[in-house]
Design an enzyme around this catalytic site. Sequence first.
Site, PDB file in Angstrom:
ATOM      1  N   ASP B  79       7.445  -5.849  -2.229  1.00 34.91           N
ATOM      2  CA  ASP B  79       8.521  -5.166  -1.533  1.00 34.91           C
ATOM      3  C   ASP B  79       9.416  -4.526  -2.596  1.00 34.91           C
ATOM      4  O   ASP B  79       9.712  -5.166  -3.610  1.00 34.91           O
ATOM      5  CB  ASP B  79       9.295  -6.199  -0.699  1.00 34.91           C
ATOM      6  CG  ASP B  79      10.422  -5.567   0.082  1.00 34.91           C
ATOM      7  OD1 ASP B  79      10.264  -5.380   1.301  1.00 34.91           O
ATOM      8  OD2 ASP B  79      11.465  -5.262  -0.531  1.00 34.91           O
ATOM      9  N   ILE B  80       9.831  -3.296  -2.369  1.00 38.17           N
ATOM     10  CA  ILE B  80      10.689  -2.616  -3.351  1.00 38.17           C
ATOM     11  C   ILE B  80      12.084  -3.224  -3.260  1.00 38.17           C
ATOM     12  O   ILE B  80      12.690  -3.247  -2.180  1.00 38.17           O
ATOM     13  CB  ILE B  80      10.755  -1.102  -3.085  1.00 38.17           C
ATOM     14  CG1 ILE B  80       9.345  -0.506  -3.067  1.00 38.17           C
ATOM     15  CG2 ILE B  80      11.603  -0.416  -4.142  1.00 38.17           C
ATOM     16  CD1 ILE B  80       9.304   0.977  -2.693  1.00 38.17           C
ATOM     17  N   ASN B  87      18.014   4.618  -0.881  1.00 32.78           N
ATOM     18  CA  ASN B  87      18.034   5.568   0.231  1.00 32.78           C
ATOM     19  C   ASN B  87      19.448   6.014   0.554  1.00 32.78           C
ATOM     20  O   ASN B  87      19.710   7.189   0.781  1.00 32.78           O
ATOM     21  CB  ASN B  87      17.423   4.917   1.476  1.00 32.78           C
ATOM     22  CG  ASN B  87      16.028   5.423   1.734  1.00 32.78           C
ATOM     23  OD1 ASN B  87      15.597   6.424   1.181  1.00 32.78           O
ATOM     24  ND2 ASN B  87      15.311   4.723   2.601  1.00 32.78           N
ATOM     25  N   HIS B  92      17.097  10.157   1.525  1.00 33.85           N
ATOM     26  CA  HIS B  92      15.776   9.717   1.970  1.00 33.85           C
ATOM     27  C   HIS B  92      14.649  10.350   1.179  1.00 33.85           C
ATOM     28  O   HIS B  92      13.602   9.728   0.971  1.00 33.85           O
ATOM     29  CB  HIS B  92      15.594   9.992   3.466  1.00 33.85           C
ATOM     30  CG  HIS B  92      16.258   8.963   4.318  1.00 33.85           C
ATOM     31  ND1 HIS B  92      15.586   7.919   4.897  1.00 33.85           N
ATOM     32  CD2 HIS B  92      17.562   8.798   4.624  1.00 33.85           C
ATOM     33  CE1 HIS B  92      16.442   7.152   5.559  1.00 33.85           C
ATOM     34  NE2 HIS B  92      17.652   7.670   5.410  1.00 33.85           N
ATOM     35  N   ASP B  96      11.560   8.545  -0.621  1.00 34.98           N
ATOM     36  CA  ASP B  96      10.148   8.910  -0.460  1.00 34.98           C
ATOM     37  C   ASP B  96       9.476   9.117  -1.806  1.00 34.98           C
ATOM     38  O   ASP B  96       8.351   8.668  -2.039  1.00 34.98           O
ATOM     39  CB  ASP B  96      10.034  10.212   0.349  1.00 34.98           C
ATOM     40  CG  ASP B  96      10.110   9.950   1.842  1.00 34.98           C
ATOM     41  OD1 ASP B  96      10.092  10.931   2.613  1.00 34.98           O
ATOM     42  OD2 ASP B  96      10.183   8.767   2.235  1.00 34.98           O
ATOM     43  N   GLU B 121       8.704  -0.057   2.948  1.00 34.65           N
ATOM     44  CA  GLU B 121       8.736  -0.227   1.497  1.00 34.65           C
ATOM     45  C   GLU B 121       7.945  -1.449   1.063  1.00 34.65           C
ATOM     46  O   GLU B 121       8.219  -2.072   0.043  1.00 34.65           O
ATOM     47  CB  GLU B 121      10.187  -0.334   0.987  1.00 34.65           C
ATOM     48  CG  GLU B 121      10.913  -1.586   1.428  1.00 34.65           C
ATOM     49  CD  GLU B 121      11.983  -1.304   2.458  1.00 34.65           C
ATOM     50  OE1 GLU B 121      11.770  -0.423   3.317  1.00 34.65           O
ATOM     51  OE2 GLU B 121      13.021  -1.971   2.407  1.00 34.65           O
ATOM     52  N   ARG B 137      -1.582 -12.279 -13.254  1.00 38.39           N
ATOM     53  CA  ARG B 137      -1.427 -11.425 -14.437  1.00 38.39           C
ATOM     54  C   ARG B 137      -1.423  -9.951 -14.035  1.00 38.39           C
ATOM     55  O   ARG B 137      -0.613  -9.156 -14.514  1.00 38.39           O
ATOM     56  CB  ARG B 137      -2.573 -11.706 -15.420  1.00 38.39           C
ATOM     57  CG  ARG B 137      -2.358 -11.082 -16.778  1.00 38.39           C
ATOM     58  CD  ARG B 137      -3.011 -11.882 -17.905  1.00 38.39           C
ATOM     59  NE  ARG B 137      -4.349 -12.344 -17.594  1.00 38.39           N
ATOM     60  CZ  ARG B 137      -5.460 -11.658 -17.865  1.00 38.39           C
ATOM     61  NH1 ARG B 137      -5.379 -10.492 -18.442  1.00 38.39           N
ATOM     62  NH2 ARG B 137      -6.632 -12.155 -17.549  1.00 38.39           N
ATOM     63  N   ARG B 141       1.622  -7.204 -14.318  1.00 36.07           N
ATOM     64  CA  ARG B 141       1.443  -5.936 -15.025  1.00 36.07           C
ATOM     65  C   ARG B 141       1.910  -4.773 -14.159  1.00 36.07           C
ATOM     66  O   ARG B 141       2.598  -3.859 -14.628  1.00 36.07           O
ATOM     67  CB  ARG B 141      -0.033  -5.761 -15.382  1.00 36.07           C
ATOM     68  CG  ARG B 141      -0.192  -4.822 -16.546  1.00 36.07           C
ATOM     69  CD  ARG B 141      -1.632  -4.608 -16.949  1.00 36.07           C
ATOM     70  NE  ARG B 141      -1.839  -3.189 -17.198  1.00 36.07           N
ATOM     71  CZ  ARG B 141      -2.972  -2.531 -16.991  1.00 36.07           C
ATOM     72  NH1 ARG B 141      -4.011  -3.180 -16.507  1.00 36.07           N
ATOM     73  NH2 ARG B 141      -3.055  -1.251 -17.235  1.00 36.07           N
TER      74      ARG B 141
END
Lengths: 334, 209
Positions: B79-80, B87, B92, B96, B121, B137, B141
Amino acid sequence: MRPASKELTVQVMLKPNCGLENTRASLVMRRILPLCDNLSCHPRTVKSDRSTIAFLRDHGLFIRFSSPTPEQVLLTIKRSFFVDHCSLVEDPDTIPSYEKAGIEADAMEDSAFALPSTFADENGLDRRGDELTNLLARFEEVHRKLRTHAEGQPQDRALSSIVFSHTQVVDELRTAVARSRIEPFDRMAPSLRTLIADYSGRFGVLADLDIVDGHMALDRSVLASMEEIIKRVLRFCLRDGIEQPEHRVAAGKPARALLRLRLESDGSEVVCRIEHDGKPFDSRGIARQAVKRGLLTRPLETYTEEEMGALLLLPGFVAAAEGPVSSLFPSSTR
Amino acid sequence: MTGQAVKPLPSFFAEPERAEFLSLRAANAALREQLDTMRSLAFRDQLTGLFSRHYLTDYLEERIREDSNETNIVLALCDIDDFKTINDARGHQSGDIAIVCIADILDDLAGNHPVIRWGGEELLVVLFSTPDHEALRLCNRMREEVAAYRIDDGTGEFSCTLTFGLSAYDPSLTFAENFVRVDRALYRGKETGKNRCTFAQPDTAGEQR
């Protein structure tokens, strides 16, 4: 030493109407960067510039690269979901130039593949270099704390001895990190020569580049900032300072002009002098341009000749090539 | 993808019927393959080009269930972090652009493993035949590469971080139950500081449902 890989140019078309074309183009560049020795694209500013979208829709993204595994580069490009097709470009003259509206139109950005800086490597070395510098700073901080603590325990001989060795290592590490950022000026020589060849062809003049004391070694970031300005000045000299070969011969000069870059250092300052045997510089002409474009912040008479000349170094400054507007530096006849 | 054993034809089939049967079977196999290709093209998220959620629920889920009996599959849900802030602050379109960049980086690093746009997201990576430590791992990364990437929306640069929740697929549970585990791991990652990868803990008696 590995032989230089061949330089290839490809045209990449994105899927029609996919939107955010400039971002998607920059992401393609991101994917292939680790695979290439040299990499540049046209239009150059796709990542940050939404106005490149129209060009990308009409003509696509042109990528010039050299890589030990060019097939892998092509495969990586084609695997990107939004890439519609990708084809090799045989004749670089067919690549349309990108004309950005506004005063930037005549700046370096409009030439196909305005050459990337030899030293700026945004997603790679520079970041790792900064990482190293930051790490070193943190390491030195810990060392300072250790030393302070040891000073409070003078009776602990073993501790003092350890801190002493630690100090030596910190010093050596600091020197090594600084040394790793040092590069000789000559590293940008091939890039400058390519620029001279490109622009002299464009402006219809013949010119050679001579670098004096190019072995001088400087910090990488200093060289990167110098490179930008030197390229701008060289371009200006070729456009407005060097006469066409016929005029030169008629004036008794050799047909090929000579541009000389001279590096001087007195220890604290580095000076790069650019000289040539073309037309003498007319600062008044530059100043008139600046006045016309409303760039001066105080009356013209208060500007010294040096300050007027420095106006040329402003990015995007366009000195119209009309009349005898000439080179920046005094001519040295040969 | 057919996995069908070649069965012998019933003995009472006459010759013409036998030939027809064989050609129908071959056509069926070819159609299935085409359907797979069409699915992978059709079930796509328009913005990111990643697989859509439908791809997982309508197709991939079945494959995961089958394969999980034989190999280790790790679900990685990310999840961001603080996406709403981006936003709100930048607009917006900037949001995006951020999703497009992050999706591409994940897709690039995931190699052949499918990446699905699970939500606005949220992205899900399905790591087939991957041991737990390798999955961790790889996700770290991905997380680091995204955090280091400078996103440019035309008005400036910024970076985003991701929180990952990981869980090894348990074939004795349903897909939904497995998903709850990975979702809980993601939640734990968010609660403990974000910008990290958290592996699901084995179910203990005290865990809430």
